[in-house]
Scaffold this motif. Structure first.
Motif, short mmCIF file in Angstrom:
data_model
loop_
_atom_site.label_atom_id
_atom_site.label_comp_id
_atom_site.label_asym_id
_atom_site.label_seq_id
_atom_site.Cartn_x
_atom_site.Cartn_y
_atom_site.Cartn_z
N PHE A 297 17.88 1.14 16.05
CA PHE A 297 16.46 0.80 15.47
C PHE A 297 16.54 -0.06 14.50
CE2 PHE A 297 12.74 2.21 13.31
CZ PHE A 297 11.41 1.05 13.52
N VAL A 298 15.93 -0.91 14.64
CA VAL A 298 16.26 -2.08 13.22
C VAL A 298 14.90 -2.09 13.06
CG1 VAL A 298 16.68 -4.16 12.69
CG2 VAL A 298 17.95 -3.84 13.98
N GLN A 299 14.82 -2.01 11.76
CA GLN A 299 13.34 -2.72 10.95
C GLN A 299 13.08 -3.37 9.46
OE1 GLN A 299 10.84 0.93 9.29
NE2 GLN A 299 12.19 2.21 9.54
N CYS A 300 12.63 -4.63 9.54
CA CYS A 300 12.32 -5.06 8.42
C CYS A 300 10.81 -5.37 8.07
CB CYS A 300 13.01 -6.10 9.02
SG CYS A 300 14.65 -6.77 9.26
N VAL A 301 10.38 -5.20 7.02
CA VAL A 301 9.20 -4.56 6.52
C VAL A 301 8.74 -5.51 5.67
CG1 VAL A 301 9.16 -2.68 8.10
CG2 VAL A 301 9.81 -2.48 4.65
N VAL A 302 7.48 -6.11 4.93
CA VAL A 302 7.31 -6.31 4.03
C VAL A 302 6.39 -5.12 3.41
CG1 VAL A 302 5.53 -8.28 3.01
CG2 VAL A 302 6.15 -8.36 5.62
N THR A 303 6.91 -4.67 2.02
CA THR A 303 6.46 -3.72 1.19
C THR A 303 5.70 -4.12 0.38
OG1 THR A 303 7.84 -2.43 0.42
CG2 THR A 303 9.24 -4.45 -0.27
N THR A 304 4.38 -3.81 0.61
CA THR A 304 4.19 -2.91 -0.70
C THR A 304 3.11 -2.51 -0.07
OG1 THR A 304 2.74 -4.56 -1.93
CG2 THR A 304 1.83 -5.35 0.00
N ASP A 305 2.11 -1.87 -1.05
CA ASP A 305 0.82 -0.85 -0.95
C ASP A 305 -0.27 -1.19 -1.08
OD1 ASP A 305 0.49 2.07 -0.69
OD2 ASP A 305 0.85 3.01 -2.12
N LEU A 306 -0.54 -1.25 0.96
CA LEU A 306 -2.28 -1.41 0.43
C LEU A 306 -3.25 -0.35 1.66
CD1 LEU A 306 -2.52 -5.12 1.20
CD2 LEU A 306 -2.32 -4.11 -0.58
N SER A 307 -2.39 1.06 1.70
CA SER A 307 -2.55 2.04 2.30
C SER A 307 -4.56 2.78 2.19
CB SER A 307 -1.12 2.38 2.81
OG SER A 307 -0.96 3.31 1.90
N SER A 308 -4.08 2.99 0.78
CA SER A 308 -5.19 3.13 -0.34
C SER A 308 -6.31 3.39 0.70
CB SER A 308 -5.15 2.60 -1.65
OG SER A 308 -6.76 3.33 -1.69
N PRO A 309 -7.78 3.93 0.33
CA PRO A 309 -8.57 4.24 1.28
C PRO A 309 -9.69 3.41 0.60
CG PRO A 309 -8.33 6.14 0.60
CD PRO A 309 -7.25 5.31 0.79
N PHE A 310 -8.77 3.36 -0.68
CA PHE A 310 -10.23 2.98 -1.88
C PHE A 310 -9.53 1.34 -1.60
CE2 PHE A 310 -9.07 7.09 -2.50
CZ PHE A 310 -10.66 7.95 -2.64
N PHE A 311 -11.38 0.57 -1.79
CA PHE A 311 -10.96 -0.80 -1.48
C PHE A 311 -10.09 -1.58 -2.80
CE2 PHE A 311 -13.61 -4.81 -2.91
CZ PHE A 311 -12.45 -5.03 -2.56
N ILE A 312 -10.50 -1.06 -4.05
CA ILE A 312 -10.04 -1.85 -5.82
C ILE A 312 -8.96 -0.79 -5.55
CG2 ILE A 312 -10.42 -1.48 -7.93
CD1 ILE A 312 -12.98 -2.33 -6.75
N HIS A 313 -7.96 -0.28 -5.48
CA HIS A 313 -6.62 -0.38 -5.45
C HIS A 313 -5.79 -0.91 -4.32
CE1 HIS A 313 -2.44 2.14 -5.88
NE2 HIS A 313 -2.76 1.69 -4.40
N ARG A 314 -6.40 -1.25 -2.50
CA ARG A 314 -6.15 -2.33 -2.61
C ARG A 314 -6.05 -3.21 -3.15
NH1 ARG A 314 -8.88 -0.06 2.00
NH2 ARG A 314 -9.86 -2.57 2.32
N PHE A 315 -7.25 -3.75 -3.33
CA PHE A 315 -7.35 -5.45 -4.22
C PHE A 315 -6.42 -5.46 -4.80
CE2 PHE A 315 -9.23 -8.33 -7.33
CZ PHE A 315 -9.86 -8.88 -5.98
#
Length: 443
Positions: A297-315
């Motif tokens: 299983f080969v996975q190549c990912v774009v890595t940053t954290d936009l998983s927060s449910p809070f808009f300001i943190h994601r922004f």
């Protein structure tokens, strides 16, 4: 971020007209809104604040700009139109004062905030997606270092895993095959193995419904024709699905096939949240691929954290990620081909619109840290394989072409970065109870 919808040329032109109209409307909204630069006894607005006269906008390192953008995002989240438009005026003034990647990034985020405030986000994103043509996408893909690096890593890893196998029956399940650009080089390498070409080979190409089935068939026909020219007997099975977690191969070569699961930069479209009393799509996806018991299983990912449910943190995280990526694109692509740079900027604008102005099912850009993908794969019963020296050397051929490119290894993840920011991560896995233990032995 190059996965695009397949649209006819006349549809693209119509979409461009609609997009221009919406952008004009948003500009008119901003310019007509009362601002702090206009006093009650004046009939005309004063000239916009210049970057040189504003210490926030005069900065070029992005630090104070981030504060201003976040303040605007907070006003939008609070539905405070007066404060939001006052900040939008300042941001727009800076955005139009130059042509660097930083100026464009500010413009894209500002437009997205206005679209979110006005409720135009999903509509704007759909129109921006339609104005991109397949020909442009394929032309640009071939010159992007990150796509070449991830392709080299995945193909070299697969090639090494197949080493020593005679009468190889290879089945690759590619989540996010797009137009199959990754596979001709692997097919050619497989045809030149000391053990001979694969006895049988199948590629199951899985794509979202935004890619027309007709395009998938053309992808398959092209790969089959190329494989035939290399002396490799190839079958192609297209699978089109609304979601990754529901998609899986319909056919298999045989019970003793060598099964490889490949996902290159597309797992970011997997939602992290599930419905009430249901598992998250990400957990379902990993459970499903674990059930297939792949040899690799080969996975190549774009890595940053936009998983927060809070808009300001994601922004805030979206800004830090995107403006660095745009800087990297500008410095590595502009000398090669300015039109392609402009095209990539349009793609980034579309991505920002989705990240900032869309919510719920309309928000498809759901990037996470590679540590999140590491946790999910481990919990599903996979274990990482060491990064092979050959794969590392192949990646370095691409990722040392600029002095600001950086790379490193963290817990068997190969990380690619720009200056001190990690952009992409790559790893290879196998089930903990693998039926192909020779992969471990070779490492």
């Amino acid at each position: 971020m190059l996965d695009q919808e397949d649209e006819p040329e006349d549809s693209s032109q119509e979409a461009q007209q609609v997009l221009s109209g919406l952008l004009d409307e948003l500009t008119a909204i901003v310019s007509s809104y009362p601002s702090s630069s206009c006093s009650s006894d004046q009939d005309e607005l004063q000239a916009p604040t210049s970057p040189a006269s504003n210490p926030v906008l005069a900065r070029s390192d992005g630090a104070d700009l981030e504060g201003l953008l976040v303040a605007c995002a907070e006003a939008v989240a609070a539905n405070d139109s007066a404060q939001a438009y006052e900040l939008v005026e300042e941001l727009t003034s800076f955005a139009y004062s130059g042509e660097s990647s930083l100026h464009r990034a500010v413009l894209y985020f500002t437009n997205a905030l206005v679209a979110r405030l006005r409720g135009y986000g999903a509509q704007m994103y759909r129109i921006m997606s339609k104005e991109v043509s397949i020909r442009q996408t394929l032309a640009v893909q071939m010159n992007l270092p990150v796509l070449r690096a991830t392709e080299f890593f995945a193909n070299q890893t697969i090639l090494e895993a197949c080493r020593g196998q005679r009468n190889l029956k290879l089945h690759i399940v590619d989540y996010g095959i797009f137009y199959g650009c990754q596979w001709p080089s692997l097919i050619e390498a497989l045809s030149q193995r000391d053990e001979g070409p694969p006895k049988k080979m199948m590629i199951t190409g899985i794509e979202l419904t935004s890619i027309a089935e007709a395009s998938m068939r053309q992808t398959g026909e092209g790969l089959i024709a190329y494989a035939k020219s290399c002396g490799v007997p190839l079958e192609f099975q297209p699978v089109v699905s609304n979601t990754w977690e529901k998609a899986e191969p319909r056919y298999h070569l045989s019970s003793d096939e060598f099964l490889v699961i490949n996902c290159k930069l597309r797992m970011r479209h997997l939602r992290e949240d599930g419905y009430i009393l249901m598992e998250s799509p990400r957990k379902i996806f990993f459970k499903n691929i674990a059930r297939l018991k792949p040899a690799l299983f080969v996975q190549c990912v774009v890595t940053t954290d936009l998983s927060s449910p809070f808009f300001i943190h994601r922004f805030r995280e979206a800004w830090r990620d995107i403006h660095i990526r745009m800087e990297q694109i500008e410095e590595t692509m502009q000398v090669i081909d300015p039109p392609k740079l402009e095209y990539l900027n349009r793609l980034m604008e579309k991505t920002v619109m989705n990240m900032v102005a869309c919510e719920g099912a309309d928000r498809i850009e759901r990037l996470s840290s590679y540590k999140t993908w590491n946790y999910l794969a481990t919990r599903a019963g996979f274990e990482k394989l060491p990064i092979s020296n050959q794969a590392l050397q192949m990646v370095k051929l691409v990722w040392t072409s600029h002095k600001k490119f950086t790379y490193g290894i963290d817990e068997k993840w190969l990380l690619l970065g720009w200056k001190d920011v990690t952009l992409t991560a790559m790893s290879a896995w196998q089930p903990m109870c693998s039926t192909f233990p020779f992969i471990k032995e070779k490492n």
